[in-house]
Design a protein around this motif. Structure first.
Motif, PDB file in Angstrom:
ATOM      1  N   GLU A  30      -3.032  77.014  13.741  1.00  0.00           N
ATOM      2  CA  GLU A  30      -2.257  77.793  12.763  1.00  0.00           C
ATOM      3  C   GLU A  30      -0.883  78.169  13.305  1.00  0.00           C
ATOM      4  O   GLU A  30      -0.023  78.636  12.555  1.00  0.00           O
ATOM      5  N   GLU A  31      -0.663  77.950  14.595  1.00  0.00           N
ATOM      6  CA  GLU A  31       0.646  78.255  15.194  1.00  0.00           C
ATOM      7  C   GLU A  31       1.482  76.991  15.441  1.00  0.00           C
ATOM      8  O   GLU A  31       2.612  77.080  15.904  1.00  0.00           O
ATOM      9  N   TRP A  32       0.940  75.842  15.126  1.00  0.00           N
ATOM     10  CA  TRP A  32       1.670  74.587  15.408  1.00  0.00           C
ATOM     11  C   TRP A  32       3.019  74.544  14.708  1.00  0.00           C
ATOM     12  O   TRP A  32       3.986  74.011  15.231  1.00  0.00           O
ATOM     13  N   PHE A  33       3.055  75.083  13.500  1.00  0.00           N
ATOM     14  CA  PHE A  33       4.306  75.015  12.740  1.00  0.00           C
ATOM     15  C   PHE A  33       5.396  75.881  13.360  1.00  0.00           C
ATOM     16  O   PHE A  33       6.537  75.437  13.543  1.00  0.00           O
ATOM     17  N   ILE A  34       5.046  77.099  13.738  1.00  0.00           N
ATOM     18  CA  ILE A  34       6.063  78.046  14.212  1.00  0.00           C
ATOM     19  C   ILE A  34       6.390  77.851  15.696  1.00  0.00           C
ATOM     20  O   ILE A  34       7.497  78.148  16.143  1.00  0.00           O
ATOM     21  N   PHE A  35       5.418  77.347  16.456  1.00  0.00           N
ATOM     22  CA  PHE A  35       5.559  77.238  17.911  1.00  0.00           C
ATOM     23  C   PHE A  35       6.878  76.608  18.385  1.00  0.00           C
ATOM     24  O   PHE A  35       7.598  77.211  19.200  1.00  0.00           O
ATOM     25  N   PRO A  36       7.247  75.419  17.898  1.00  0.00           N
ATOM     26  CA  PRO A  36       8.493  74.815  18.396  1.00  0.00           C
ATOM     27  C   PRO A  36       9.733  75.644  18.067  1.00  0.00           C
ATOM     28  O   PRO A  36      10.697  75.629  18.836  1.00  0.00           O
ATOM     29  N   TYR A  37       9.718  76.369  16.970  1.00  0.00           N
ATOM     30  CA  TYR A  37      10.896  77.162  16.608  1.00  0.00           C
ATOM     31  C   TYR A  37      11.021  78.410  17.462  1.00  0.00           C
ATOM     32  O   TYR A  37      12.120  78.878  17.728  1.00  0.00           O
TER      33      TYR A  37
END
Length: 212
Positions: free
Chosen positions: A172-179
DNA sequence: CTCCCGATAT
DNA sequence: ATATCAGGAG
């Protein structure tokens, strides 16, 4: 400390520090995001946004790019660097979009990877930000540098780093992690001269703790 | 691994 | 002068 626990703390603190972390590229549709992401190779997002502001006025559809003069397109994107390569990628990719996908950007990893100039990092960004499809974690220079410094991964190649991250970052954190890492990488954990003393995760960072 | 390659920070 | 910037292809 367990690496999964470390990741959770890193995400928690960076979310608190950068509550608005998100993609910095400006786009209004999947095609614009695809072009912007190709242009962003070895170039700051800020410069890409300057170039695309004019570019997307001039070229509005995949057909426009597919029919463009290579020399003229290269000139239009010159300040992003690698402009001859990128012009070819964009023109050829858009030709494929027109021929095979009715001028639209496909929604699968497999189809995106067949486009010239598109590898996993670009495909991950387009899928996640244009279509909400999160299949992986885009590994750019910031994600790579910070993940290695903090000690989240051991691998050196982007694909291996992505695989390791997918095992320790909650999905659930994959989307925000890189940002989150990108925001921190640009403001604090700089490539040349990291500002370790003002870093909120220095106690979790292998690179910092091993030097202090 | 090398090449593509302009603009900016150090 | 040199490293670095949301990389990817050959």
């Amino acid at each position: 400390m367990d690496v999964k626990q470390k990741v959770k703390l890193v995400i928690e603190r960076l979310k608190n520090l950068y509550p608005d972390a998100k993609i910095a590229l400006k786009f209004e549709n999947p095609l614009q995001l695809l072009i912007s992401t190709i242009l962003s190779a070895q170039c700051t997002d800020e410069r890409v946004n300057e170039v695309t502001a004019k570019l997307f006025q001039k070229y509005r559809t995949a057909e426009d790019f597919a029919k463009a003069s290579l020399e003229e397109l290269a000139e239009d994107i010159k300040s992003t660097g690698f402009y001859q390569q990128k012009a070819k990628y964009i023109k050829e990719a858009c030709q494929i979009l027109v021929e095979k996908y009715n001028g639209e950007v496909p929604k699968t990893m497999e189809a995106l990877l067949e486009l010239p100039g598109v590898a996993r990092k670009t495909a991950n960004i387009v899928l996640a930000n244009a279509y909400g499809i999160v299949e992986g974690i885009p590994v750019d220079t910031h994600v790579r540098r910070l993940s290695q410094r903090i000690g989240l991964v051991k691998a050196n190649q982007p694909e291996k780093i992505e695989k390791e991250l997918m095992e320790i970052v909650p999905k659930e954190e994959w989307f925000i992690f890189p940002y989150l890492l990108q925001a921190h990488g640009r403001k604090v954990c700089l490539a040349r001269k990291p500002k370790c003393e003002e870093c909120v995760i220095k106690d979790l960072c292998d690179a910092y703790t091993s030097k202090n």
